[in-house]
Motif scaffolding. Structure first.
Motif, PDB file in Angstrom:
ATOM      1  N   ALA A  47      75.289  69.686  66.088  1.00  0.00           N
ATOM      2  CA  ALA A  47      76.069  69.093  65.000  1.00  0.00           C
ATOM      3  C   ALA A  47      75.677  67.641  64.748  1.00  0.00           C
ATOM      4  N   ALA A  48      75.140  66.954  65.766  1.00  0.00           N
ATOM      5  CA  ALA A  48      74.759  65.550  65.598  1.00  0.00           C
ATOM      6  C   ALA A  48      73.650  65.397  64.563  1.00  0.00           C
ATOM      7  N   GLY A  49      72.740  66.374  64.517  1.00  0.00           N
ATOM      8  CA  GLY A  49      71.683  66.316  63.511  1.00  0.00           C
ATOM      9  C   GLY A  49      72.234  66.469  62.114  1.00  0.00           C
ATOM     10  N   LEU A  50      73.237  67.334  61.932  1.00  0.00           N
ATOM     11  CA  LEU A  50      73.837  67.536  60.614  1.00  0.00           C
ATOM     12  C   LEU A  50      74.664  66.319  60.195  1.00  0.00           C
ATOM     13  N   VAL A  51      75.343  65.689  61.165  1.00  0.00           N
ATOM     14  CA  VAL A  51      76.086  64.457  60.854  1.00  0.00           C
ATOM     15  C   VAL A  51      75.132  63.384  60.344  1.00  0.00           C
ATOM     16  N   ALA A  52      74.000  63.222  61.034  1.00  0.00           N
ATOM     17  CA  ALA A  52      73.020  62.219  60.609  1.00  0.00           C
ATOM     18  C   ALA A  52      72.462  62.545  59.231  1.00  0.00           C
ATOM     19  N   VAL A  54      74.058  64.107  56.781  1.00  0.00           N
ATOM     20  CA  VAL A  54      75.102  63.781  55.794  1.00  0.00           C
ATOM     21  C   VAL A  54      75.191  62.269  55.588  1.00  0.00           C
ATOM     22  N   VAL A  55      75.247  61.525  56.685  1.00  0.00           N
ATOM     23  CA  VAL A  55      75.381  60.064  56.587  1.00  0.00           C
ATOM     24  C   VAL A  55      74.131  59.459  55.963  1.00  0.00           C
ATOM     25  N   GLY A  56      72.944  59.941  56.371  1.00  0.00           N
ATOM     26  CA  GLY A  56      71.711  59.431  55.785  1.00  0.00           C
ATOM     27  C   GLY A  56      71.664  59.657  54.292  1.00  0.00           C
ATOM     28  N   GLY A  57      72.168  60.815  53.837  1.00  0.00           N
ATOM     29  CA  GLY A  57      72.166  61.087  52.399  1.00  0.00           C
ATOM     30  C   GLY A  57      73.182  60.257  51.647  1.00  0.00           C
ATOM     31  N   VAL A  58      74.417  60.251  52.121  1.00  0.00           N
ATOM     32  CA  VAL A  58      75.498  59.608  51.370  1.00  0.00           C
ATOM     33  C   VAL A  58      75.466  58.084  51.524  1.00  0.00           C
ATOM     34  N   VAL A  59      75.426  57.583  52.753  1.00  0.00           N
ATOM     35  CA  VAL A  59      75.514  56.139  52.980  1.00  0.00           C
ATOM     36  C   VAL A  59      74.191  55.447  52.655  1.00  0.00           C
ATOM     37  N   ALA A  60      73.104  55.871  53.341  1.00  0.00           N
ATOM     38  CA  ALA A  60      71.811  55.226  53.089  1.00  0.00           C
ATOM     39  C   ALA A  60      71.330  55.487  51.669  1.00  0.00           C
ATOM     40  N   GLN A  69      64.124  57.593  48.168  1.00  0.00           N
ATOM     41  CA  GLN A  69      63.987  57.806  49.615  1.00  0.00           C
ATOM     42  C   GLN A  69      65.166  58.580  50.163  1.00  0.00           C
ATOM     43  N   VAL A  70      64.858  59.521  51.074  1.00  0.00           N
ATOM     44  CA  VAL A  70      65.884  60.331  51.732  1.00  0.00           C
ATOM     45  C   VAL A  70      65.875  59.988  53.209  1.00  0.00           C
ATOM     46  N   SER A  71      67.049  59.676  53.735  1.00  0.00           N
ATOM     47  CA  SER A  71      67.179  59.313  55.151  1.00  0.00           C
ATOM     48  C   SER A  71      67.914  60.396  55.907  1.00  0.00           C
ATOM     49  N   GLY A  72      67.714  60.419  57.212  1.00  0.00           N
ATOM     50  CA  GLY A  72      68.360  61.403  58.076  1.00  0.00           C
ATOM     51  C   GLY A  72      67.755  61.324  59.453  1.00  0.00           C
ATOM     52  N   PRO A  73      68.015  62.309  60.301  1.00  0.00           N
ATOM     53  CA  PRO A  73      67.404  62.313  61.635  1.00  0.00           C
ATOM     54  C   PRO A  73      65.886  62.437  61.520  1.00  0.00           C
ATOM     55  N   ALA A  74      65.164  61.629  62.317  1.00  0.00           N
ATOM     56  CA  ALA A  74      63.707  61.586  62.214  1.00  0.00           C
ATOM     57  C   ALA A  74      63.078  62.087  63.507  1.00  0.00           C
ATOM     58  N   ALA A  75      62.038  62.915  63.351  1.00  0.00           N
ATOM     59  CA  ALA A  75      61.347  63.452  64.526  1.00  0.00           C
ATOM     60  C   ALA A  75      60.724  62.345  65.348  1.00  0.00           C
ATOM     61  N   GLY A  76      60.310  61.250  64.688  1.00  0.00           N
ATOM     62  CA  GLY A  76      59.682  60.149  65.408  1.00  0.00           C
ATOM     63  C   GLY A  76      60.598  59.464  66.398  1.00  0.00           C
ATOM     64  N   LEU A  77      61.921  59.637  66.254  1.00  0.00           N
ATOM     65  CA  LEU A  77      62.873  59.008  67.165  1.00  0.00           C
ATOM     66  C   LEU A  77      63.364  59.962  68.245  1.00  0.00           C
ATOM     67  N   GLY A 319      73.224  65.068  50.781  1.00  0.00           N
ATOM     68  CA  GLY A 319      74.122  64.885  51.909  1.00  0.00           C
ATOM     69  C   GLY A 319      75.448  65.614  51.709  1.00  0.00           C
ATOM     70  N   VAL A 320      75.914  65.624  50.467  1.00  0.00           N
ATOM     71  CA  VAL A 320      77.156  66.352  50.170  1.00  0.00           C
ATOM     72  C   VAL A 320      76.972  67.844  50.400  1.00  0.00           C
ATOM     73  N   TRP A 321      75.819  68.376  49.974  1.00  0.00           N
ATOM     74  CA  TRP A 321      75.575  69.818  50.161  1.00  0.00           C
ATOM     75  C   TRP A 321      75.509  70.164  51.653  1.00  0.00           C
ATOM     76  N   VAL A 322      74.898  69.296  52.463  1.00  0.00           N
ATOM     77  CA  VAL A 322      74.857  69.546  53.910  1.00  0.00           C
ATOM     78  C   VAL A 322      76.271  69.577  54.479  1.00  0.00           C
ATOM     79  N   LEU A 323      77.109  68.651  54.030  1.00  0.00           N
ATOM     80  CA  LEU A 323      78.496  68.602  54.504  1.00  0.00           C
ATOM     81  C   LEU A 323      79.249  69.877  54.136  1.00  0.00           C
TER      82      LEU A 323
END
Length: 759
Positions: A47-52, A54-60, A69-77, A319-323
């Motif tokens: 669920a942490a990946g889905l939270v990121a 949603v937040v990356g889409g809506v907030v960032a 640009q689309v933000s969210g959980p990144a494989a590089g991290l 991000g809304v659709w993911v939520l």
């Protein structure tokens, strides 16, 4: 065309519905499987990946500096997060994410975002490639039915046994997932559905139909399963280092993606400081809600732009659709086998090793940085690998800055030429001293210093050698085309440790003058005098002596060497860009006279003028006898193929062709035939009345000839048609050689071009 924030009004809602909503759905379909996979690779709750996401889409997305640009959980991290989860636990990792977001907010407030662009792309790409290798090796074990080891080396060592001993249903699902990922994008009709989503759907359906015993994604409770952050316990130095690492890695990746996003659309350019601030806000919210760290992601950003996004509404809506999807269909996600997610991550990890980046870096000699960074990440760790890459990049940059080339060659009997290129510092003193030691005493030396910088150690070495060489009877001519570092040091002037633009004070001189120049040694090391044929100082009151005699005849090959040495490095990037195609704006018709240099009198460069030169700058009339296809072909090609916008006829004073027309044409058959095309100019000259400002018959005929050739151009139908349509302009110039003055034709009269006064 993208929509700016200010431009988004009621009239643009149709554009949002038409472009941004469909694009957001495409990004949503890509983001869900990737977010799940990255959460698994990070050792975090799914669920942490889905939270990121949603937040990356809506907030960032709402606050960011890029509209696509689309933000969210990144494989590089994922490697950093996995290590933090193993060391501090998941809830403490969330607190570290919050603190990293606060740090990013502070950096954004300080407006230091552009400093991230100072990180070598070779380090960033090498880091991502190393992360990709580590992810691929660890997830390969899961695909094969086993468990990943603690390090990449251990994963490699255990791989043969894993391949031989594990042949479970999970292997079939993993291979099936990779097969779909490989094939799906190659079928045009299937591209409407993103390949990652299709692969997970096929894997889930296969697992459900076969009833195989597979590990499923644990998403019980959906978003309600996430936990609040908890302050990490342990060494605060290590915790502060972890916060700094997350903030910098996420920030740099986001900013580089933000810069790359500018090439994907034609809307407002990205605001990097705003983007960094938005990433900080997103990480604060994501960590507080129990999500993964957030960063700008290349794959989702590229997908968003290619799907037709016009504004930031696409990013926010994804991000809304993911939520909504997670809240309503968590049971669907729970059907996905973990082996399928591992196969997806394996595929992503392999793709992160992008050979295209290696090819781009090869031309800039940065491949060692790429591979050292990648090897460091794989063999030692993420932070250590990045540190190694940055250190090597800094060393290579220092080496380039301190690079110097010393070329010594014999130019004749007891004459030597020394060319020094680069930055002459104490590091290059041994090479310089060794090269100068081989020059015989008492010889004449031409010393060319093409320097970006000279420090005191290098100056003292060079100057001491010069004094000693001149003491033994040698002669040294010093030339500094790129900045007078040596001359300034002699005179005691202040030296500026910065690159000085090349001086162009003598490049336009004829060969003979440049070959005959030498320092005056009058105390000003930067002054020169021009010597005459006998070698004595010039006595011309203007500072230029008479032309040298036969012994001063220049060598054309030496001129090409001078071009290769001085000019070619400066014009090579420009010529490389226009190597495949020319697009001149002018056809410039002028005399073959050696004193007329079109690029000098027009201050033009390569690619500006399509030039036609002949004796007398004549343009034979259409259908003239004798016919001249060469001139007609040049005009035709310039007008019809190159589509020049202006044709200029440039005459000059003292024209030999006009002199022949006024007197007697020499007994040269070809020349006599050619000058028949000047009869109209002579007839016009005879018919016109003498003007008050007439400087003489030759000068007047030279000017009349320009006007006549412009009329001759109009006899060619394809030229006349374009002139009448306003798509082609004809103009005349007259160059007074003695006064070095250009005159422009205005209503049958030539007016001097005004000089620009300074001071």
């Amino acid at each position: 065309m993208t929509i700016s924030d200010d431009a988004l009004s009621r009239r643009n809602w149709k554009s949002v519905l038409r472009h941004d909503v469909p694009a957001s759905l495409v990004v949503f379909l890509v983001a869900v499987p990737l977010s799940l996979g990255i959460a698994v690779a990070s050792g975090a709750p799914v669920a942490a990946g889905l939270v990121a996401a949603v937040v990356g889409g809506v907030v960032a997305g709402a606050l960011g500096g890029s509209v696509v640009q689309v933000s969210g959980p990144a494989a590089g991290l994922s490697l950093v997060v996995a290590e933090l989860v193993h060391t501090y636990g998941w809830r403490a990792t969330c607190a570290i994410t919050v603190m990293a977001g606060v740090l990013q907010l502070g950096l954004g407030w300080l407006k230091v975002a552009r400093a991230a662009l100072g990180v070598s792309p070779a380090v960033v790409h090498g880091m991502l490639a190393g992360v990709g290798v580590v992810i691929a090796l660890s997830q390969l074990h899961i695909v094969l039915g086993g468990s990943p080891q603690r390090s990449a080396l251990e994963n490699v060592v255990e791989l043969p046994a894993q391949i031989l001993d594990n042949h479970t249903h999970g292997v079939v699902i993993g291979v099936l997932t990779i097969g779909v990922l490989l094939v799906w994008g190659r079928v045009p009709r299937l591209r409407a559905v993103p390949a990652p989503l299709a692969a997970l759907m096929v894997a889930a359906l296969t697992a459900a139909l076969t009833g195989w015993d597979l590990t499923k994604v644990d998403l019980k409770g959906g978003f309600s399963s996430v936990e609040a952050p908890l302050m990490p316990q342990g060494d605060w130095h290590a915790i502060a280092g972890a916060v700094l690492l997350v903030a910098l890695l996420a920030g740099v990746e986001s900013l580089l993606t933000c810069v790359a996003s500018n090439r994907l659309h034609d809307g407002p350019r990205a605001d990097l400081d705003r983007e960094l601030t938005a990433q900080g806000a997103a990480n604060v919210v994501s960590g507080a809600l129990g999500g993964l760290p957030v960063a700008g992601v290349v794959v989702r950003t590229t997908t968003n732009a290619r799907a037709g996004a016009r504004s930031r509404w696409s990013t926010v809506l994804h991000g809304v659709w993911v939520l909504l999807f997670t809240a309503a269909f968590a049971w669907v996600i729970a059907m996905i086998p973990l082996e399928a997610l591992a196969a997806l991550l394996l595929f992503i990890g392999v793709q992160m090793v992008n050979l295209g980046h290696v090819r781009n870096l090869r031309g800039h000699r940065e491949i060692p940085v790429y591979f050292v960074t990648m090897a460091g990440v794989v063999l030692i760790g993420l932070a250590e690998g990045v540190a190694l890459g940055l250190g090597l990049a800094a060393l290579l940059a220092l080496r380039r800055l301190a690079w110097v080339s010393v070329d010594v060659r014999q130019a004749g009997e007891r004459r030597w030429r020394v060319v020094v290129d680069g930055s002459l510092t104490f590091l290059g003193v041994p090479r310089l001293a060794e090269a100068l030691r081989g020059i015989p005493a008492g010889s004449a030396v031409e010393l060319d210093l093409h320097l970006d910088f000279m420090d005191n150690a290098a100056f003292e070495t060079l100057h001491a050698w010069r004094l000693e060489h001149e003491r033994t009877g040698g002669v040294i001519d010093v030339d500094e085309p790129h900045g007078e570092w040596y001359s300034a040091a002699i005179s005691g002037a202040r030296l500026y440790p910065a690159r000085i633009p090349p001086r162009h004070d003598r490049w336009w001189l004829p060969w003979a003058y440049r070959r005959g120049s030498r320092p005056t040694h009058s105390g000003d090391a930067g002054s020169y005098e021009v010597i005459d044929a006998g070698g004595a100082g010039g006595g011309d009151p203007d500072g230029v002596s008479a032309l040298p005699g036969p012994q001063g005849v220049p060598d054309l090959l030496e001129g090409t060497r001078e071009f290769q040495r001085r000019t070619a490095p400066m014009v090579r990037p420009l010529l490389h860009r226009m190597a495949r195609k020319q697009s001149p704006s002018h056809l410039f018709i002028t005399c073959a006279d050696s004193r007329i240099v079109p690029n000098i009198i027009t201050a033009s460069g390569p690619g500006d003028l399509f030039t036609l030169r002949n004796i007398g700058n004549l343009v034979p009339r259409a259908g003239a006898v004798p016919a001249d296809d060469s001139v007609a072909a040049t005009i035709e090609y310039a007008v019809k193929v190159l589509e020049v916008r202006m044709i200029t006829v440039c005459g000059h004073s003292g024209c030999g062709a006009m002199t022949a027309l006024l007197g007697e044409v020499p007994e040269l058959p070809a020349l006599r035939s050619w000058l028949r095309h000047g009869r109209q100019s002579l007839a016009r000259f005879v018919a016109e009345e003498r003007t008050e400002d007439d400087a003489g018959p030759l000068d007047r005929l030279c000017r009349v000839n320009v006007i006549q050739q412009l009329d001759n151009l109009r006899t060619h139908p394809f030229v006349d048609t374009l002139v009448q349509a306003g798509r082609l302009e004809l103009t005349g110039l007259y160059f007074d050689i003695g006064a070095a003055r250009v005159h422009v034709l205005e209503q049958e009269r030539f007016t001097p071009v005004p000089e620009l006064r300074t001071g």
